[in-house]
Scaffold this active site. Sequence first.
Site, PDB file in Angstrom:
ATOM      1  N   ASP A 237       0.825  -1.214   0.000  1.00  0.00           N
ATOM      2  CA  ASP A 237       0.000   0.000   0.000  1.00  0.00           C
ATOM      3  C   ASP A 237       0.859   1.264   0.000  1.00  0.00           C
ATOM      4  O   ASP A 237       0.458   2.292   0.521  1.00  0.00           O
ATOM      5  CB  ASP A 237      -0.920   0.017   1.224  1.00  0.00           C
ATOM      6  CG  ASP A 237      -0.133   0.040   2.525  1.00  0.00           C
ATOM      7  OD1 ASP A 237       1.065  -0.308   2.498  1.00  0.00           O
ATOM      8  OD2 ASP A 237      -0.701   0.418   3.559  1.00  0.00           O
ATOM      9  N   ASP A 314       6.519  -5.438  14.462  1.00  0.00           N
ATOM     10  CA  ASP A 314       7.141  -4.111  14.450  1.00  0.00           C
ATOM     11  C   ASP A 314       7.338  -3.550  15.854  1.00  0.00           C
ATOM     12  O   ASP A 314       8.352  -2.905  16.132  1.00  0.00           O
ATOM     13  CB  ASP A 314       6.389  -3.134  13.534  1.00  0.00           C
ATOM     14  CG  ASP A 314       4.894  -3.147  13.752  1.00  0.00           C
ATOM     15  OD1 ASP A 314       4.390  -4.058  14.451  1.00  0.00           O
ATOM     16  OD2 ASP A 314       4.213  -2.235  13.242  1.00  0.00           O
TER      17      ASP A 314
END
Length: 470
Positions: A237, A314
């Site tokens: 994206d 993350d």
Amino acid sequence: MTAKCNSKTVFIARLLKATLNYAFSASIMRKKTFYLIGSVSFICWTVILCYLFIHKPLGKGFKYNEVVIQVENLENELQSQLKANELLLLHLKNIKKQIQETGKDLKKILEDNPDALDLKSDKITINKEDSICVLLLACNRITVKRNLDQLLKYRPDEKSFPLIVSQDCNHRATTNAIMSYGNQLTLIRQPDMSDIPLVGREKKFKGYYKISRHYGWALNQTFHKFNCDTAIIVEDDLDIAPDFFEYFRGLYPILKSDPTLWCVSAWNDNGKEALVANDPTLLHRTDFFPGLGWMLTKDIWLELQTKWPKAFWDDWIRQPAQRKERACIRPEISRTKTFGKIGVSNGLFYEKHLKFIKLNDEFVPFSKRNLTHLLKDNYDVAFLKSVYGSPPVSLQQLLSGSISTNGSVRLTYKTKDSFKKIAKSLGLMEDFKSGVPRIGYRGVVSFMHKHRRVYLAPIAEWKGYDTSWT
Ligand SMILES: *[C@@H]1O[C@H](CO)[C@@H](O)[C@H](O)[C@H]1NC(C)=O
Ligand SMILES: *[C@@H]1O[C@H](CO)[C@@H](O)[C@H](O)[C@H]1NC(C)=O
Ligand SMILES: *[C@@H]1O[C@H](CO)[C@@H](O)[C@H](O)[C@H]1NC(C)=O
């Protein structure tokens, strides 16, 4: 099915090896066309055998979707076989060269180097010297095309930046979209489609578990199967800047030579137009792992690969146990920008924040620039001098515009709450991960306010991050 086909592949490889050895001993070698014929037969063999081995009569329980997936997987296997075939051809060319140069015969060469024709190794090296692999993670969004179009438009050449697209989710339309790019990229597909059993409130985080599984698998493929030395990771994206590749190419030697660095990121978490200087050449160090278009080396992956987390990779990577006080390079003006994500990520966060990040549009020839000022020893001296040499001001002074000097200024925070209060009133990100504020370096957040450089900084005697700040 992949595993099954692999064992068959080994068998096929053996058959082929025998065939080839026979062909060699028949000394057809002199003819150049041999290589062509050899490779064509190799492909035919593989196709026929793989087909015969996999093909099972369709029973009563026959499901159209399953067949489609099987056929697609077969197609992928064949693609891998083509790669293996290229490798074989490379072996053959090497041998030919040796024969021409040394005058040895084939038997002697194989005696000296028994592995010369070994196909057992499943390492497919697409990585040439000095090249940086690009790994794009895709799932079920055909908007991946938007990202692929840009990657291929700005990629200077295929050799320097081989592109691997890893797809999870078995989404057929997305697979087709990716395959429409032909051999400009290599498609791999995460094979483990099993459900991840979760209980209670963990259930709603299933998407994050799947992302982590996909990342772990895809990075392993990139560094082990494709034997890449360095990789740039992007998601499906992202829009990218025209100098996206040049940025990473320019910073590659810095990343490799400074052990206190562990990543280069294309992203500025506080990269809104009003918060950045209009200087696309400006680069910084940060203790915060930004992600969103980032480069890491195989050495770092070897460190992470065995303890890769089941979810929230993350946040995990930002923990002290992983980061080990290493920093990333990030740009003043972002080289990536998300174009919006439906799915696991927060849509509200996009509308309120991500949407406003400025994407760089000017090409900076980073690989021709001297970037040694980013090495820790050089950077820290200049950075601390600049931060603590700037006059201290209060938030009120800054906001009221009553500062008489022209240069940079410093705002001081002493507690988590004072940081958040200041960040909020200036439009900065307020959160901490493992005690580190976004884009922070040695606790300092550097940004622009009405054309003036401002450092939001802890006291000069700062002792390190407090992981209890969240
Ligand atoms: C990657 O491969 C290594 C070596 O085979 C293995 O030990 C590790 O668990 C794998 N990691 C992931 C995340 O799959
Ligand atoms: C790069 O800049 C530094 C000073 O910042 C200098 O010492 C070094 O010689 C330069 N390197 C090259 C290759 O020009
Ligand atoms: C600040 O900048 C303005 C315009 O750039 C200049 O006219 C002025 O003299 C500067 N003031 C100081 C104190 O340097």
